[in-house]
Design a protein around this motif. Structure first.
Motif, short mmCIF file in Angstrom:
data_model
loop_
_atom_site.label_atom_id
_atom_site.label_comp_id
_atom_site.label_asym_id
_atom_site.label_seq_id
_atom_site.Cartn_x
_atom_site.Cartn_y
_atom_site.Cartn_z
N HIS A 1 0.85 -1.19 0.00
CA HIS A 1 0.00 0.00 0.00
C HIS A 1 0.89 1.25 0.00
CE1 HIS A 1 -3.07 -2.91 0.94
NE2 HIS A 1 -2.39 -3.29 2.01
N PRO A 2 1.05 1.88 -1.17
CA PRO A 2 1.94 3.04 -1.27
C PRO A 2 1.28 4.35 -0.86
CG PRO A 2 1.10 2.45 -3.44
CD PRO A 2 0.54 1.44 -2.48
N MET A 3 2.11 5.28 -0.41
CA MET A 3 1.68 6.63 -0.10
C MET A 3 2.73 7.59 -0.64
SD MET A 3 0.89 8.34 3.64
CE MET A 3 2.60 8.16 4.18
N VAL A 4 2.30 8.70 -1.24
CA VAL A 4 3.23 9.65 -1.85
C VAL A 4 3.01 11.04 -1.27
CG1 VAL A 4 4.08 10.66 -4.00
CG2 VAL A 4 3.18 8.32 -4.00
N GLU A 5 4.09 11.66 -0.83
CA GLU A 5 4.02 13.02 -0.31
C GLU A 5 5.23 13.80 -0.79
OE1 GLU A 5 3.55 15.48 3.90
OE2 GLU A 5 3.63 13.30 3.91
N GLN A 6 4.99 14.82 -1.60
CA GLN A 6 6.04 15.66 -2.17
C GLN A 6 7.09 14.81 -2.90
OE1 GLN A 6 7.47 18.13 1.06
NE2 GLN A 6 5.72 19.50 0.90
N THR B 1 6.27 6.13 0.28
CA THR B 1 6.34 5.25 1.45
C THR B 1 5.54 4.00 1.14
OG1 THR B 1 6.52 7.12 2.97
CG2 THR B 1 5.85 5.00 3.91
N LEU B 2 6.19 2.85 1.30
CA LEU B 2 5.54 1.57 1.03
C LEU B 2 5.18 0.89 2.35
CD1 LEU B 2 7.93 0.22 -1.76
CD2 LEU B 2 5.75 1.41 -2.06
N ASN B 3 3.92 0.51 2.49
CA ASN B 3 3.45 -0.22 3.66
C ASN B 3 2.85 -1.54 3.21
OD1 ASN B 3 3.68 1.89 5.95
ND2 ASN B 3 2.60 3.01 4.35
N GLY B 4 2.76 -2.48 4.14
CA GLY B 4 2.14 -3.76 3.82
C GLY B 4 2.88 -4.92 4.45
N GLU B 5 2.45 -6.12 4.11
CA GLU B 5 3.07 -7.34 4.62
C GLU B 5 3.26 -8.34 3.48
OE1 GLU B 5 0.74 -9.01 7.74
OE2 GLU B 5 0.94 -7.27 9.06
N VAL B 6 4.42 -9.00 3.47
CA VAL B 6 4.70 -10.05 2.50
C VAL B 6 5.32 -11.24 3.23
CG1 VAL B 6 4.98 -8.49 0.52
CG2 VAL B 6 6.94 -9.01 1.98
N GLU B 7 5.45 -12.35 2.53
CA GLU B 7 5.99 -13.56 3.16
C GLU B 7 7.49 -13.72 2.95
OE1 GLU B 7 3.87 -17.20 2.39
OE2 GLU B 7 2.03 -16.11 1.99
N TRP B 8 8.03 -13.01 1.94
CA TRP B 8 9.43 -13.21 1.58
C TRP B 8 10.15 -11.87 1.49
CZ3 TRP B 8 11.21 -18.27 0.37
CH2 TRP B 8 10.21 -19.23 0.25
N GLU B 9 11.44 -11.89 1.82
CA GLU B 9 12.27 -10.69 1.73
C GLU B 9 12.41 -10.22 0.28
OE1 GLU B 9 14.90 -7.49 2.36
OE2 GLU B 9 13.44 -8.49 3.65
N TYR B 10 12.53 -11.16 -0.67
CA TYR B 10 12.71 -10.74 -2.06
C TYR B 10 11.49 -9.97 -2.56
CZ TYR B 10 9.58 -14.21 -4.20
OH TYR B 10 8.48 -14.93 -4.59
N GLN B 11 10.31 -10.26 -2.03
CA GLN B 11 9.11 -9.53 -2.42
C GLN B 11 9.16 -8.10 -1.88
OE1 GLN B 11 6.30 -12.23 -0.64
NE2 GLN B 11 5.89 -13.27 -2.57
N ARG B 12 9.67 -7.95 -0.69
CA ARG B 12 9.84 -6.61 -0.09
C ARG B 12 10.81 -5.78 -0.92
NH1 ARG B 12 13.44 -4.22 3.37
NH2 ARG B 12 12.60 -2.70 4.84
N ARG B 13 11.92 -6.39 -1.32
CA ARG B 13 12.91 -5.69 -2.12
C ARG B 13 12.38 -5.37 -3.52
NH1 ARG B 13 18.62 -8.86 -0.90
NH2 ARG B 13 18.60 -8.66 1.38
#
Length: 217
Positions: free
Chosen positions: A102-107, A111-123
């Motif tokens: 769930h992204p948020m953009v300010e100026q 900012t990326l928020n959320g949950e995943v099961e794997w580190e490679y998905q986060r990256r």
């Protein structure tokens, strides 16, 4: 041990060698092995490339980044436009699970928020938006939450180590605390140390790897 002058020279050479970087726009200050990078990169992608280039240089003890992104007028976009581009980039990336980020953009800052099961998905989520037009920075707050128990994680890391480096696997101790893995023990080369760290990162649900392995020739 490199002198500060030698280290600065090596960093400037590395910056110049990287085609993604306009090296003349980057200031490099070195004191006791601590490197300060200054300037105004034209995009977040270039800033990221500058940071990685400096990290590749042997002898760098720490980095201080004083490089706010200064977008060229042609690169400027509204937050609404950036948010739409971010959403599409994440949606179209096959490595990022649907509806988890769930992204948020300010100026211009994403900012990326959320949950995943794997580190490679986060990256992968961060990598998908880093080079988008108008982005001035990225904060990755995506959390890795495994569906596996610590025992499962340790077992999978151990199996990976045995497949890749059977001789060294017996000398490596693995400690799993939630999503955090600590490796300790001895290996025979830096390549084996890096391979062990890679095996740990590849286990499901791992969010952090502390590599305390010692290289013993």
């Amino acid at each position: 041990m490199r002198s500060d002058a030698q280290l600065r020279s090596d960093i400037v050479a590395e910056l110049t060698w990287d085609p993604a970087i306009t090296a003349t726009n980057v200031g490099v200050i070195v004191k006791d092995g601590v490197v300060t990078l200054t300037g105004h990169p034209s995009s977040h992608a270039e800033k990221y490339a500058i940071e990685r280039a400096a990290q590749r240089v042997k002898g760098v003890k720490a980095l201080a980044i004083e490089m706010p992104v200064k977008l060229a007028s042609d690169y400027e976009r509204t937050d609404a436009d950036i948010a739409m581009a971010v959403e599409r980039a994440i949606e179209w990336n096959v490595l990022v699970p649907d509806d988890k980020i769930h992204p948020m953009v300010e100026q211009g800052w994403v900012t990326l928020n959320g949950e995943v099961e794997w580190e490679y998905q986060r990256r992968a989520a961060e990598g998908a938006v880093r080079s988008l037009l108008g982005v001035t920075g990225v904060t990755n707050r995506v959390v890795v939450k495994p569906k596996f128990t610590p025992a499962d994680v340790e077992k999978k890391i151990r199996e990976a180590l045995e497949r890749q480096a059977d001789r060294e696997a017996e000398q490596i101790k693995i400690e799993v605390n939630g999503a955090h893995v600590t490796l300790s023990g001895k290996v025979h080369s830096w390549a084996e140390r890096k391979a062990a760290q890679g095996a740990a990162w590849s286990a499901p649900g791992v969010a952090n790897v502390i590599n305390n392995l010692l290289v013993e020739a």
